[in-house]
Write a protein that holds these residues in place. Structure first.
Motif, mmCIF file in Angstrom:
data_model
loop_
_atom_site.group_PDB
_atom_site.id
_atom_site.type_symbol
_atom_site.label_atom_id
_atom_site.label_comp_id
_atom_site.label_asym_id
_atom_site.label_seq_id
_atom_site.Cartn_x
_atom_site.Cartn_y
_atom_site.Cartn_z
ATOM 1 N N GLY A 36 0.774 -1.232 0.000
ATOM 2 C CA GLY A 36 0.000 0.000 0.000
ATOM 3 C C GLY A 36 0.803 1.278 0.000
ATOM 4 O O GLY A 36 0.282 2.344 0.388
ATOM 5 N N LYS A 37 2.050 1.246 -0.454
ATOM 6 C CA LYS A 37 2.885 2.450 -0.448
ATOM 7 C C LYS A 37 2.284 3.557 -1.311
ATOM 8 O O LYS A 37 2.495 4.739 -1.067
ATOM 9 N N GLU A 38 1.492 3.160 -2.303
ATOM 10 C CA GLU A 38 0.867 4.151 -3.177
ATOM 11 C C GLU A 38 -0.164 5.008 -2.440
ATOM 12 O O GLU A 38 -0.600 6.057 -2.934
ATOM 13 N N ASN A 39 -0.567 4.582 -1.253
ATOM 14 C CA ASN A 39 -1.545 5.338 -0.468
ATOM 15 C C ASN A 39 -0.949 6.558 0.231
ATOM 16 O O ASN A 39 -1.675 7.463 0.650
ATOM 17 N N GLU A 43 2.764 14.885 -0.657
ATOM 18 C CA GLU A 43 3.051 16.227 -0.165
ATOM 19 C C GLU A 43 2.048 16.609 0.915
ATOM 20 O O GLU A 43 1.051 15.925 1.128
ATOM 21 N N GLY A 44 2.348 17.705 1.590
ATOM 22 C CA GLY A 44 1.478 18.161 2.660
ATOM 23 C C GLY A 44 1.845 17.520 3.991
ATOM 24 O O GLY A 44 2.575 16.526 4.039
ATOM 25 N N PRO A 45 1.350 18.077 5.103
ATOM 26 C CA PRO A 45 1.656 17.535 6.429
ATOM 27 C C PRO A 45 1.010 16.166 6.643
ATOM 28 O O PRO A 45 -0.159 15.961 6.310
ATOM 29 N N VAL A 46 1.789 15.239 7.165
ATOM 30 C CA VAL A 46 1.304 13.874 7.387
ATOM 31 C C VAL A 46 1.787 13.363 8.739
ATOM 32 O O VAL A 46 2.928 13.607 9.129
ATOM 33 N N ILE A 47 0.903 12.659 9.447
ATOM 34 C CA ILE A 47 1.294 11.987 10.687
ATOM 35 C C ILE A 47 1.188 10.487 10.450
ATOM 36 O O ILE A 47 0.100 9.959 10.219
ATOM 37 N N TYR A 48 2.324 9.803 10.462
ATOM 38 C CA TYR A 48 2.342 8.349 10.331
ATOM 39 C C TYR A 48 1.970 7.764 11.682
ATOM 40 O O TYR A 48 2.563 8.106 12.707
ATOM 41 N N CYS A 49 0.997 6.873 11.678
ATOM 42 C CA CYS A 49 0.466 6.357 12.933
ATOM 43 C C CYS A 49 0.309 4.842 12.850
ATOM 44 O O CYS A 49 -0.441 4.332 12.018
ATOM 45 N N GLY A 50 1.027 4.116 13.700
ATOM 46 C CA GLY A 50 0.961 2.661 13.624
ATOM 47 C C GLY A 50 1.141 1.972 14.959
ATOM 48 O O GLY A 50 1.302 2.626 15.996
ATOM 49 N N ASN A 51 1.101 0.670 14.923
ATOM 50 C CA ASN A 51 1.314 -0.120 16.133
ATOM 51 C C ASN A 51 2.798 -0.150 16.481
ATOM 52 O O ASN A 51 3.657 0.011 15.615
ATOM 53 N N HIS A 52 3.095 -0.324 17.751
ATOM 54 C CA HIS A 52 4.477 -0.271 18.222
ATOM 55 C C HIS A 52 4.817 -1.572 18.931
ATOM 56 O O HIS A 52 4.333 -1.845 20.020
ATOM 57 N N VAL A 62 11.010 4.640 8.651
ATOM 58 C CA VAL A 62 11.974 5.549 8.020
ATOM 59 C C VAL A 62 12.328 5.100 6.602
ATOM 60 O O VAL A 62 12.391 5.918 5.681
ATOM 61 N N VAL A 63 12.535 3.806 6.415
ATOM 62 C CA VAL A 63 12.999 3.320 5.105
ATOM 63 C C VAL A 63 11.874 2.967 4.145
ATOM 64 O O VAL A 63 12.126 2.691 2.972
ATOM 65 N N THR A 64 10.620 2.974 4.613
ATOM 66 C CA THR A 64 9.514 2.617 3.722
ATOM 67 C C THR A 64 8.518 3.759 3.507
ATOM 68 O O THR A 64 7.609 3.647 2.691
ATOM 69 N N ALA A 65 8.692 4.878 4.220
ATOM 70 C CA ALA A 65 7.707 5.965 4.202
ATOM 71 C C ALA A 65 7.624 6.729 2.886
ATOM 72 O O ALA A 65 6.621 7.378 2.607
ATOM 73 N N GLY A 66 8.680 6.686 2.088
ATOM 74 C CA GLY A 66 8.644 7.376 0.809
ATOM 75 C C GLY A 66 8.949 8.864 0.889
ATOM 76 O O GLY A 66 8.947 9.564 -0.117
ATOM 77 N N ARG A 67 9.180 9.382 2.111
ATOM 78 C CA ARG A 67 9.531 10.784 2.317
ATOM 79 C C ARG A 67 10.206 10.910 3.676
ATOM 80 O O ARG A 67 10.138 9.991 4.496
#
Length: 211
Positions: A36-39, A43-52, A62-67
């Protein structure tokens, strides 16, 4: 670290080299697979939110976020020299545990208003939900303050080396029509639950079959 900058080159050059090294490690040792990297908004502000689950989670994002992604991290991590180095390279925002850190708050708000990307874990600590920890409302607060999109993600697998890790990026959540300078307790709770429902229930429920 200033000496390191002079020897290797610019901060961006260091960042790219470290990111490449981490990616190769994750690819070889954990056979990381991104779904789902295409999702991910480009651009624009983004908050990556996931399980820890483990210390591997931040490097995986860091290595898969695309930015470029900055992490909010607990200040205690700086006691580990390697993690402190990574925090320096990727410009981490440190937060003092159990303390209202105004500096970190202002830094994060400024970054999002500058259309940067921030990564946060609502659990607040590794496997927080399993430990009975309450969900932190930080993500909801920043979303409702800035209108940043939420990029939900689920990380599964990789319990041990050479067992494949899956990083699953879902459709971004948009709360730009609910921006408010003073979100109520009810709004924070509602948005937090919505984000959690996507980041954990939906993404982790669709875990890809192991090879």
């Amino acid at each position: 670290y200033e000496i390191l900058r002079c020897l290797v080159g610019s901060e961006m050059c260091i960042r790219d080299r470290v990111r490449t090294a981490i990616y190769l490690y994750c690819k070889i040792v954990y056979r990381v697979k991104v779904i789902g990297k295409e999702n991910i908004p480009k651009e624009g502000p983004v908050i990556y939110c996931g399980n820890h689950r483990s210390y591997l989670d931040p490097p995986l994002i860091v290595v898969t976020a695309g930015r470029h992604v900055r992490f909010m991290a607990k200040e205690e991590l700086t006691k580990n020299k390697f993690l402190k180095f990574l925090g320096f390279v990727f410009d981490a925002i440190y937060v003092k545990r159990d303390n209202k850190e105004i500096t970190a708050l202002k830094t994060t708000l400024k970054a999002l208003k500058n259309k940067e990307s921030i990564a946060m874990f609502p659990e607040g600590t590794r496997n927080g939900l399993e430990k009975g920890e309450s969900v932190k409302e930080g993500v909801a607060f920043f979303v409702l303050q800035t209108g940043a999109k939420v990029q939900p993600l689920g990380i599964t697998g990789g319990e041990k080396p050479f067992k494949k890790v899956y990083v699953n990026y879902g459709k971004p959540l948009d709360y730009s029509n609910r921006v408010t300078k003073k979100p109520s307790k009810e709004e924070l709770e509602q948005v937090s639950k919505e984000i959690m429902a996507v980041s954990y229930t939906h993404l982790r429920a669709h875990e890809t079959s192991q090879d």
